[in-house]
Design a protein around this motif. Structure first.
Motif, PDB file in Angstrom:
ATOM      1  N   HIS A 125       0.822  -1.209   0.000  1.00 12.20           N
ATOM      2  CA  HIS A 125       0.000   0.000   0.000  1.00 12.20           C
ATOM      3  C   HIS A 125       0.859   1.264   0.000  1.00 12.20           C
ATOM      4  O   HIS A 125       0.485   2.259  -0.626  1.00 12.20           O
ATOM      5  N   GLU A 126       1.991   1.227   0.695  1.00 12.83           N
ATOM      6  CA  GLU A 126       2.901   2.376   0.680  1.00 12.83           C
ATOM      7  C   GLU A 126       3.374   2.673  -0.741  1.00 12.83           C
ATOM      8  O   GLU A 126       3.377   3.830  -1.181  1.00 12.83           O
ATOM      9  N   LEU A 127       3.803   1.632  -1.442  1.00 17.86           N
ATOM     10  CA  LEU A 127       4.266   1.826  -2.817  1.00 17.86           C
ATOM     11  C   LEU A 127       3.136   2.343  -3.709  1.00 17.86           C
ATOM     12  O   LEU A 127       3.340   3.256  -4.512  1.00 17.86           O
ATOM     13  N   CYS A 128       1.968   1.752  -3.552  1.00 16.43           N
ATOM     14  CA  CYS A 128       0.832   2.169  -4.379  1.00 16.43           C
ATOM     15  C   CYS A 128       0.444   3.614  -4.106  1.00 16.43           C
ATOM     16  O   CYS A 128       0.061   4.346  -5.023  1.00 16.43           O
ATOM     17  N   HIS A 129       0.551   4.030  -2.852  1.00 17.13           N
ATOM     18  CA  HIS A 129       0.203   5.401  -2.482  1.00 17.13           C
ATOM     19  C   HIS A 129       1.067   6.419  -3.239  1.00 17.13           C
ATOM     20  O   HIS A 129       0.600   7.494  -3.595  1.00 17.13           O
ATOM     21  N   CYS A 130       2.296   6.040  -3.494  1.00 12.98           N
ATOM     22  CA  CYS A 130       3.217   6.940  -4.198  1.00 12.98           C
ATOM     23  C   CYS A 130       2.908   7.065  -5.687  1.00 12.98           C
ATOM     24  O   CYS A 130       3.231   8.084  -6.299  1.00 12.98           O
TER      25      CYS A 130
END
Length: 185
Positions: free
Chosen positions: A30-35
């Protein structure tokens, strides 16, 4: 261009063994996707679920809609077959189930070992999800596919035989005692 960067950073989920730890946590995913994802795609990503409600809202993704429909139907078919087995009533509405789904549900319900039934259903779900895999691996649907597959792998990695037996006995007892439990969340 950002979709290429996102997908290039995600470790492969293909070929992961049943007992192997997942190569990424859901939080890191989710962190990567948020970026890299826009707000609409992030909303859809946050609504990915392995237990869609009976009446779910259509998303902007055909992959998510197909997954939610198939998973809801599987859960309804399982509920109906389990209820029939116990000579209880279960309202599946006016759902018409595909023959392959009915066969999978019947196989799972007939299994004596609940853990083996869960493993069988997880394998069935992974095979179904594979039929939804987008051809364009740099699309939003590819991210949603990855997210659902990661959820299935993480779920399987948390299977615990002793905890499962205790939960199964508790649920089975409550059904026999006439308590009302929801099949779908």
């Amino acid at each position: 261009m950002s979709m290429y960067y996102l997908m290039a950073q995600l470790p492969s989920l293909d070929g992961i063994g049943e007992n192997a730890p997942p190569p990424i946590t859901e939080e890191r995913f989710h962190e990567l996707c948020h970026c890299f994802l826009g707000k609409k795609a992030q909303r859809n990503l946050n609504r990915l679920t392995l237990a869609p409600p009976r009446d779910f809202e259509k998303s902007g993704s055909s992959l998510i809609n197909a997954w939610n429909t198939a998973e809801r139907d599987l859960r309804l078919a399982l509920g109906k077959m389990r209820a029939e087995q116990m000579q209880k009533h279960f309202d599946a509405g006016d759902a018409v189930f595909p023959i392959g789904l009915l066969q999978a549900a019947r196989t799972a319900v007939e299994m004596e070992n609940p853990m083996e039934a869960e493993k069988f259903l997880n394998h069935y779900r992974l095979e179904f999800l594979e039929t939804l895999r987008p051809m364009d691996m740099f699309s939003e649907d590819s991210v949603f596919y990855y997210g659902l597959k990661l959820k299935l792998i993480l779920r399987a990695s948390r299977f615990d035989t002793s905890a499962g037996k205790a939960a199964y006995r508790n649920i089975y007892s409550s059904i026999l005692n006439g308590d009302r439990l929801e099949v779908l969340s």
